[in-house]
Design a protein around this motif. Structure first.
Motif, PDB file in Angstrom:
ATOM      1  N   ALA A  52       0.830  -1.204   0.000  1.00  0.00           N
ATOM      2  CA  ALA A  52       0.000   0.000   0.000  1.00  0.00           C
ATOM      3  C   ALA A  52       0.866   1.256   0.000  1.00  0.00           C
ATOM      4  N   ASP A  53       1.927   1.250   0.820  1.00  0.00           N
ATOM      5  CA  ASP A  53       2.836   2.396   0.842  1.00  0.00           C
ATOM      6  C   ASP A  53       3.514   2.572  -0.511  1.00  0.00           C
ATOM      7  N   LEU A  54       3.913   1.451  -1.129  1.00  0.00           N
ATOM      8  CA  LEU A  54       4.575   1.509  -2.428  1.00  0.00           C
ATOM      9  C   LEU A  54       3.617   1.998  -3.511  1.00  0.00           C
ATOM     10  N   GLU A  55       2.382   1.503  -3.473  1.00  0.00           N
ATOM     11  CA  GLU A  55       1.399   1.943  -4.467  1.00  0.00           C
ATOM     12  C   GLU A  55       1.173   3.447  -4.385  1.00  0.00           C
ATOM     13  N   TYR A  56       1.076   3.962  -3.170  1.00  0.00           N
ATOM     14  CA  TYR A  56       0.872   5.399  -2.997  1.00  0.00           C
ATOM     15  C   TYR A  56       2.082   6.172  -3.521  1.00  0.00           C
TER      16      TYR A  56
ATOM     17  N   ALA B 230      -0.245  11.096 -10.125  1.00  0.00           N
ATOM     18  CA  ALA B 230      -1.659  10.740 -10.029  1.00  0.00           C
ATOM     19  C   ALA B 230      -2.303  11.249  -8.754  1.00  0.00           C
ATOM     20  N   VAL B 231      -1.510  11.450  -7.689  1.00  0.00           N
ATOM     21  CA  VAL B 231      -2.037  11.988  -6.438  1.00  0.00           C
ATOM     22  C   VAL B 231      -1.157  13.148  -5.988  1.00  0.00           C
ATOM     23  N   SER B 232      -1.694  13.978  -5.121  1.00  0.00           N
ATOM     24  CA  SER B 232      -0.949  15.087  -4.541  1.00  0.00           C
ATOM     25  C   SER B 232      -1.213  15.100  -3.043  1.00  0.00           C
TER      26      SER B 232
ATOM     27  N   PRO C  22       4.349  10.421   2.088  1.00  0.00           N
ATOM     28  CA  PRO C  22       5.590  10.206   1.331  1.00  0.00           C
ATOM     29  C   PRO C  22       5.572  10.997   0.025  1.00  0.00           C
ATOM     30  N   MET C  23       6.710  11.572  -0.347  1.00  0.00           N
ATOM     31  CA  MET C  23       6.796  12.414  -1.531  1.00  0.00           C
ATOM     32  C   MET C  23       7.155  11.632  -2.790  1.00  0.00           C
TER      33      MET C  23
END
Length: 345
Positions: free
Chosen positions: A120-124, A132-134, A182-183
């Motif tokens: 999950a952390d890696l996907e984010y 795709a996300v900010s 995470p950035m």
């Protein structure tokens, strides 16, 4: 539930939640719930990413027209993802409005514990890397009430994601969490084994390497240039030394005529052996692009299960050898070495 013991570790909290859900028969299929993100019925629809990122990051589920309730249920399974979805590539201009993540345990402050594999952390992080996300994208987790527990902040690590909202069967919790997400991908946490299992990681690494970012993997050592000496970098897609033909002329083209003889091998040539019998030159080209090790020219000798990569100088060839170690095509691990060394063997 009884509160956790002072000084508990992440694994202690996981075991406490898993044991409780099993003993109270709260978890849905699959059982036992240990070492999993618990499933349970709460009359909510869950969308999941590509299982274990084997074929990419996103799959857009497209149920057939007039889908029955049974088909809609199947859409949320791994078989459903295969049958009723289309992949979304890294170049897709996709924007994610809401991230829904599974949890084993979560606190009202927004701290989250997963099952311990880090997907999950890696996907984010991958979604951040591809834009795709900010930091404004809300993150939601859906858990049973018993999974909401106190989690010490000192257990959180730099790559751990937090959640903005917690949904349970009885309430909605706004965490107000202000801890930064995470950035991007923390490459020092990524192992070679993960790189082999997750092709999309290789593509993202090549992109970030070309952008000048530090992409040193777990267990690798960053090679710093000596003072007063220019650092050689492997030739990658979109970058080439001055006075060399562009990709429209000869990049990644198979050599015509006779293959290089033993006497013609140069220090800038790289040998690639143990190619699968059914491999095609396009398979090798794709892998080289993903790893950011595109040569000036490629000589393909498929029937002999080998190829030669021609780089601008010996330093670029040596770095390509280092970068390509462990490369696989299909189930076969390729043999990669400087061509002259291979000839001497």
């Amino acid at each position: 539930m009884e509160p956790r013991a002072v000084g508990a570790s992440k694994q202690d909290i996981r075991e406490q939640i898993w044991d409780h859900m099993e003993s109270q028969n709260l978890a849905d299929f699959p059982r036992p719930v240990h070492h999993r993100i618990p499933n349970f019925k709460s009359n909510k629809t869950l969308l999941v990413p590509t299982p274990r990122l084997r074929t990419g990051l996103f799959n857009k589920i497209t149920p057939p027209p007039g889908a029955t309730k049974d088909i809609l249920r199947k859409c949320a399974t791994s078989q459903g993802v295969r049958n009723y979805s289309v992949p979304i590539g890294l170049d897709s201009r996709v924007l994610v409005d809401l991230v829904v993540v599974g949890s084993v345990a979560v606190s009202e402050k927004g701290w989250r514990i997963g099952k311990g594999e880090g997907y999950a952390d890696l996907e984010y992080a991958m979604m951040v890397s591809m834009g795709a996300v900010s930091k404004e994208t809300p993150v939601v987790t859906i858990v049973h009430d018993c999974q909401v527990v106190d989690i010490p902040e000192e257990l959180l690590e730099e790559h751990d994601i937090t959640v903005d909202y917690i949904l349970t069967p009885t309430r909605v919790i706004a965490t107000g969490c202000e801890r930064p997400q995470p950035m991007g991908i923390t490459w020092s946490k990524i192992s070679r084994e993960m790189m082999e299992k997750i092709p999309v990681l290789r593509s993202l690494r090549a992109r970030e390497q070309q952008a000048g970012k530090d992409v040193t993997l777990q267990g690798e050592h960053q090679h710093l240039p000596e003072p007063g000496r220019q650092q050689a970098v492997p030739l990658s897609a979109g970058r080439r030394p001055p006075d060399t033909p562009g990709p429209e002329a000869n990049s990644m083209e198979a050599a015509r005529g006779s293959p290089p003889g033993e006497g013609a091998l140069l220090a800038a040539d790289v040998y690639v052996g143990n190619l699968p019998r059914d491999a095609r030159v396009s398979d090798l080209k794709r892998a080289l692009r993903e790893l950011g090790s595109v040569p000036l020219r490629l000589t393909w000798q498929g029937p002999r299960r080998r190829a030669f990569l021609h780089y601008p100088d010996s330093a670029a060839a040596q770095q390509a050898v280092s970068c390509l170690q462990g490369l696989r095509l299909g189930t076969d691990t390729l043999r990669v070495a400087l061509a002259r060394q291979q000839r001497d063997k």
